[in-house]
Design a protein around this motif. Structure first.
Motif, PDB file in Angstrom:
ATOM      1  N   GLU A  45       0.778  -1.048   0.056  1.00 24.91           N
ATOM      2  CA  GLU A  45      -0.040  -0.046   0.140  1.00 24.91           C
ATOM      3  C   GLU A  45       0.972   1.418  -0.068  1.00 24.91           C
ATOM      4  OE1 GLU A  45      -3.067   0.244   2.966  1.00 24.91           O
ATOM      5  OE2 GLU A  45      -3.506  -2.075   2.799  1.00 24.91           O
ATOM      6  N   ALA A  47       0.785   4.322  -1.101  1.00 27.71           N
ATOM      7  CA  ALA A  47       0.298   5.765  -0.592  1.00 27.71           C
ATOM      8  C   ALA A  47       1.057   6.865  -0.687  1.00 27.71           C
ATOM      9  CB  ALA A  47      -0.619   5.497   0.842  1.00 27.71           C
ATOM     10  N   THR A  48       1.872   7.182  -1.743  1.00 29.03           N
ATOM     11  CA  THR A  48       2.681   8.388  -1.852  1.00 29.03           C
ATOM     12  C   THR A  48       1.963   9.565  -1.921  1.00 29.03           C
ATOM     13  OG1 THR A  48       3.295   7.913  -4.038  1.00 29.03           O
ATOM     14  CG2 THR A  48       4.613   6.883  -2.691  1.00 29.03           C
ATOM     15  N   GLY A  49       0.734   9.466  -2.790  1.00 27.72           N
ATOM     16  CA  GLY A  49       0.126  10.490  -3.270  1.00 27.72           C
ATOM     17  C   GLY A  49       0.328  10.907  -4.604  1.00 27.72           C
ATOM     18  N   ASN A  50       0.916   9.930  -5.421  1.00 30.10           N
ATOM     19  CA  ASN A  50       1.239   9.981  -6.772  1.00 30.10           C
ATOM     20  C   ASN A  50       1.183   8.425  -7.367  1.00 30.10           C
ATOM     21  OD1 ASN A  50       2.789   9.492  -9.346  1.00 30.10           O
ATOM     22  ND2 ASN A  50       3.952  11.299  -8.817  1.00 30.10           N
ATOM     23  N   LEU A  51      -0.149   8.399  -8.156  1.00 25.93           N
ATOM     24  CA  LEU A  51      -0.531   6.978  -8.586  1.00 25.93           C
ATOM     25  C   LEU A  51       0.448   6.393  -9.500  1.00 25.93           C
ATOM     26  CD1 LEU A  51      -4.340   7.838  -9.450  1.00 25.93           C
ATOM     27  CD2 LEU A  51      -3.412   6.732  -7.286  1.00 25.93           C
ATOM     28  N   ASP A  54       3.192   5.156  -7.134  1.00 26.02           N
ATOM     29  CA  ASP A  54       2.731   3.897  -6.546  1.00 26.02           C
ATOM     30  C   ASP A  54       2.629   2.715  -7.325  1.00 26.02           C
ATOM     31  OD1 ASP A  54       2.099   5.655  -4.088  1.00 26.02           O
ATOM     32  OD2 ASP A  54      -0.068   5.522  -4.572  1.00 26.02           O
TER      33      ASP A  54
END
Length: 69
Positions: A45, A47-51, A54
């Motif tokens: 998971e 969840a870096t904020g960048n799809l 990720d």
């Protein structure tokens, strides 16, 4: 997006840890060979904020699992 307009022109990945099936990936986004963002992410998971980042982290972890089961 054109490379000239992108924030980063390279992203590097390394396995930070791989214990009991839990893989943590360290990553660095670079522009002109200088880091502009760094971090660590749980590969299950990110969840870096960048799809896109990720997805790349998940792909790197899958390769790691295949090469080092």
């Amino acid at each position: 997006m054109l490379a000239a307009k992108a924030d980063a022109d390279a992203v590097r990945f390394i396995v930070h840890s791989n214990r009991d099936g839990a893989i943590v990936i360290a990553w660095a986004m670079e522009r002109n060979h200088h880091p502009i963002a760094v971090g660590k992410a749980d590969a299950s998971e990110p969840a870096t904020g960048n799809l896109v980042l990720d997805a790349q982290i998940r792909a790197y972890a899958r390769i790691t699992e295949r090469l080092h089961p």
